[in-house]
Design a protein around this motif. Structure first.
Motif, PDB file in Angstrom:
ATOM      1  N   TRP A 108       0.837  -1.192   0.000  1.00 49.47           N
ATOM      2  CA  TRP A 108       0.000   0.000   0.000  1.00 49.47           C
ATOM      3  C   TRP A 108       0.874   1.244   0.000  1.00 49.47           C
ATOM      4  N   GLY A 109       0.211   2.393  -0.031  1.00 52.58           N
ATOM      5  CA  GLY A 109       0.943   3.659  -0.037  1.00 52.58           C
ATOM      6  C   GLY A 109      -0.048   4.797   0.102  1.00 52.58           C
ATOM      7  N   LYS A 110       0.473   6.005  -0.040  1.00 46.40           N
ATOM      8  CA  LYS A 110      -0.374   7.194   0.105  1.00 46.40           C
ATOM      9  C   LYS A 110      -1.481   7.223  -0.946  1.00 46.40           C
ATOM     10  N   ASN A 111      -1.155   6.696  -2.127  1.00 45.19           N
ATOM     11  CA  ASN A 111      -2.130   6.621  -3.220  1.00 45.19           C
ATOM     12  C   ASN A 111      -1.729   5.455  -4.122  1.00 45.19           C
ATOM     13  N   ALA A 112      -2.423   5.280  -5.228  1.00 43.71           N
ATOM     14  CA  ALA A 112      -2.155   4.128  -6.099  1.00 43.71           C
ATOM     15  C   ALA A 112      -0.719   4.161  -6.624  1.00 43.71           C
ATOM     16  N   ASP A 113      -0.261   5.330  -7.048  1.00 47.38           N
ATOM     17  CA  ASP A 113       1.079   5.449  -7.594  1.00 47.38           C
ATOM     18  C   ASP A 113       2.143   5.113  -6.542  1.00 47.38           C
ATOM     19  N   ASP A 114       1.938   5.576  -5.341  1.00 48.06           N
ATOM     20  CA  ASP A 114       2.889   5.310  -4.254  1.00 48.06           C
ATOM     21  C   ASP A 114       2.899   3.815  -3.898  1.00 48.06           C
ATOM     22  N   ALA A 115       1.751   3.174  -3.982  1.00 43.53           N
ATOM     23  CA  ALA A 115       1.689   1.728  -3.721  1.00 43.53           C
ATOM     24  C   ALA A 115       2.522   0.956  -4.738  1.00 43.53           C
ATOM     25  N   VAL A 116       2.445   1.390  -6.013  1.00 44.82           N
ATOM     26  CA  VAL A 116       3.265   0.744  -7.046  1.00 44.82           C
ATOM     27  C   VAL A 116       4.747   0.977  -6.764  1.00 44.82           C
ATOM     28  N   HIS A 117       5.082   2.205  -6.399  1.00 43.20           N
ATOM     29  CA  HIS A 117       6.476   2.539  -6.078  1.00 43.20           C
ATOM     30  C   HIS A 117       7.014   1.575  -5.011  1.00 43.20           C
ATOM     31  N   ASN A 118       6.249   1.388  -3.956  1.00 42.34           N
ATOM     32  CA  ASN A 118       6.689   0.487  -2.885  1.00 42.34           C
ATOM     33  C   ASN A 118       6.819  -0.964  -3.359  1.00 42.34           C
ATOM     34  N   ALA A 119       5.963  -1.360  -4.290  1.00 38.46           N
ATOM     35  CA  ALA A 119       6.019  -2.741  -4.805  1.00 38.46           C
ATOM     36  C   ALA A 119       7.271  -2.970  -5.658  1.00 38.46           C
ATOM     37  N   VAL A 120       7.695  -1.930  -6.365  1.00 39.52           N
ATOM     38  CA  VAL A 120       8.946  -2.031  -7.140  1.00 39.52           C
ATOM     39  C   VAL A 120      10.128  -2.203  -6.186  1.00 39.52           C
ATOM     40  N   VAL A 121      10.138  -1.414  -5.124  1.00 43.88           N
ATOM     41  CA  VAL A 121      11.218  -1.517  -4.136  1.00 43.88           C
ATOM     42  C   VAL A 121      11.198  -2.901  -3.486  1.00 43.88           C
TER      43      VAL A 121
END
Lengths: 230, 230, 230, 230
Positions: free
Chosen positions: B175-188
């Motif tokens: 998860w993350g602050k929003n959908a884009d941030d959730a994707v960012h965390n999944a890449v990491v």
């Protein structure tokens, strides 16, 4: 004749390099037209970027060429044997995709270790026994088909629920409703083969829970499936 | 209605193939509009290259469809459960990305082994317990959400400081602050999962120093952060 | 002069980055014109994307430059030694491709583990002995060629049936009918090297059956071959 | 001012995604102009595809900003410390490239295992000691530079002959004649780190012969070098 069949088989073969399942010409896909009793298959040794619809070879279930100038895949007898015995399948695929081939070379089943596997395969992907020297020397490609079928029968595996197999010392074969579906299953096989290699390194002997295998397989297959749009 | 929300969710889902986090349709991203009490989520089983803004499904927090013709992701109940409990999150993601899934299949936490991990995750990425047969059979996707939350509560983990989890035998959610941030965390997550696999092979049992974990996490997060431009 | 020879050698060298066999300038391909007693080879240290036909260096079998402004590959003496002894070969290749180099660094043969290997190599890919300090200090590149030939002679290996070798602590050399064929064999070598690494992890000590090795090798080579269109 | 310096540093930073050395913004390259006593460095947290020449920050050797609107890389003090002590270097790089970071996380040197390594690095790539809690809490980035220098001094390593280091628990730093050369060395480091991981799995404890290390290093470096065109 059989133009649409040949076009579908051409398209399915072109997916092999697209999904990085092949090096050079190391893979072939076929599709059967059961009404007309013919199979369309890739010609032997022709690079994918040179393939045309006319190059696709049409054979009957005795392996006799019906249409086409080129020799069919050297694995043709294996395809035919699978079509004859697995009467519900419409497409067959063979590749040397890296991770599935690694398991085949090791002579080991790919164990069902997670829901990625369970979404497509209802249990371990079986690895066949070795062929005997006689089976290798005489009618090798036909016997490759026979040993696959023997393995499914011996273990009482539903070939529609596990649409892939590893031939020991060789590599994966697979199938599906049609040529395109066979390729789809081969892409999944390659991915779960890669995951299983590393999972085994982390935690040897772990297996998916039976209930989780059931849940994911039947979430996507059968009359109670609820994945997707239909 | 909800056009901008749907466009953001579409864009976030299209990042899944871009960052090579998915095979076929094996991933989904959603975002919540908490003011309006609605969630925008990927439809089930639709390929990313066919997705349009109109295909994104709008549901409320009871899972009732508010807008859209298609069925929402089969994992929708897991997303909803996470939004209900983790009240500060704005986006949820689920994939079967290879290396994170390997750890999930092995049933193991991803240990914090270096500053790459510490820059984003303040400690080990937890792997949940297995679901019970009953939890799998009834309300499976809802129970997947519940077992995630149970794990964070049991271990007293701050879900904002560790925005990912492995569901045992299945794969990662995040998860993350929003959908884009959730994707960012999944890449990491996928990158540190890969690094951790090989680090463990070289030197099993090694862990990052607590002080180094603190330094890198707080260099990028919280009121004393000094990484970046703000 | 030798324009066509140089064009073929240029094209073969450009395949090295295409098939991801090289980092920077870490590979070179040559081809011999036995009628004229000359070899065309990549110049030393020139990036592939800067190479032109005129940059390809023409040397004779004494290593004397016949045509070209640039210095030939620093590995030229190894190429020459292979051409002199292996009189049926027309092209030579050297790379540091990742997986083949790993086996060379480990000082181990790549064992024949499956039909992917057997389709191209009739047995294990040999790894040479280490060079002696004297062989390294004096005429290193020439001695690299000699130690390759020594290994094939000592083990009584047919260099046409196993067109690759690992130089211990260094990396792979290979050959073929011409420059293009040498590159083809190097691509196969890299793939089977990768497969063998992981197969060994799964099932150390496994080997391909001799009959299966025979079947696949002779299905593609020799007078009874039936793979392909000729 | 310093436009050419900034353009070179921009170009070098853009090579990081090109060579797949970075995820998101996880890397930075700088170059020093020793005549003018200034360093050009990437700004902190800015994505490579958004970077412009004007974004590159100019600082002096006290870390004072001379030119630019953005904050310099959070690793700036490490770069400065390396430039101050290693007086012959012109460029510094830091990444979290996967394989080098794996060795750093394991807290192990990358052993010299083959000629690919020896062509660029005259011996093992050292991994530093862990920083103390105090060194982490106060002046962390400066102390990262100091611990690198301490390691080279303690082991009496020539920093020009081994232009890379692993910071324990963190990742690689490296340097070169200029920014571009520093990137070049980082690409090599990543490749040999990957090779060393798998070589160690095949044959733990193997090392390159000293004479072969000498031969390959001095074939490309120093007054008797004969690789390339000069």
């Amino acid at each position: 004749m059989f133009t649409q069949l040949k076009e579908r088989v051409l398209a399915a073969n072109l997916l092999l390099p697209y999904y990085q399942l092949v090096t050079f010409t190391w893979g072939n896909v076929s599709e059967i037209d059961r009404d007309n009793g013919v199979i369309a298959i890739k010609p032997s040794g022709v690079p994918y970027d040179k393939l045309t619809t006319e190059d696709i070879v049409i054979i009957d279930l005795d392996g006799k060429k019906i249409e086409g100038k080129l020799n069919p895949s050297s694995d043709t007898q294996t395809h035919i044997e699978l079509y004859k015995t697995f009467e519900q399948i419409g497409g067959v695929i063979h590749t040397h995709s890296r991770n599935a081939t690694i398991w085949a070379q090791a002579g080991l089943d790919i164990p069902a270790l997670g829901t990625t596997h369970a979404d497509y395969f209802y249990g371990d992907i079986p690895c066949t026994r070795l062929l005997t020297p006689t089976e290798i020397t005489n009618n090798y490609e036909l016997n490759t088909g026979k040993v696959i079928i023997e393995e499914f029968n011996k273990r009482n595996i539903d070939f529609m629920a596990i649409p892939s197999v590893l031939v020991s010392g060789h590599g994966p074969f697979g199938w599906g409703k049609n040529a395109d579906d066979a390729v789809h299953n081969a892409v999944v096989l390659e991915e779960i083969a890669a995951m299983a290699l590393a999972t085994r390194n982390l935690n040897i002997g772990i297996k998916i829970q039976q209930e989780l295998l059931d849940k994911h397989y039947y979430r996507k297959h059968g009359k109670n499936a609820y994945y997707g749009q239909t």
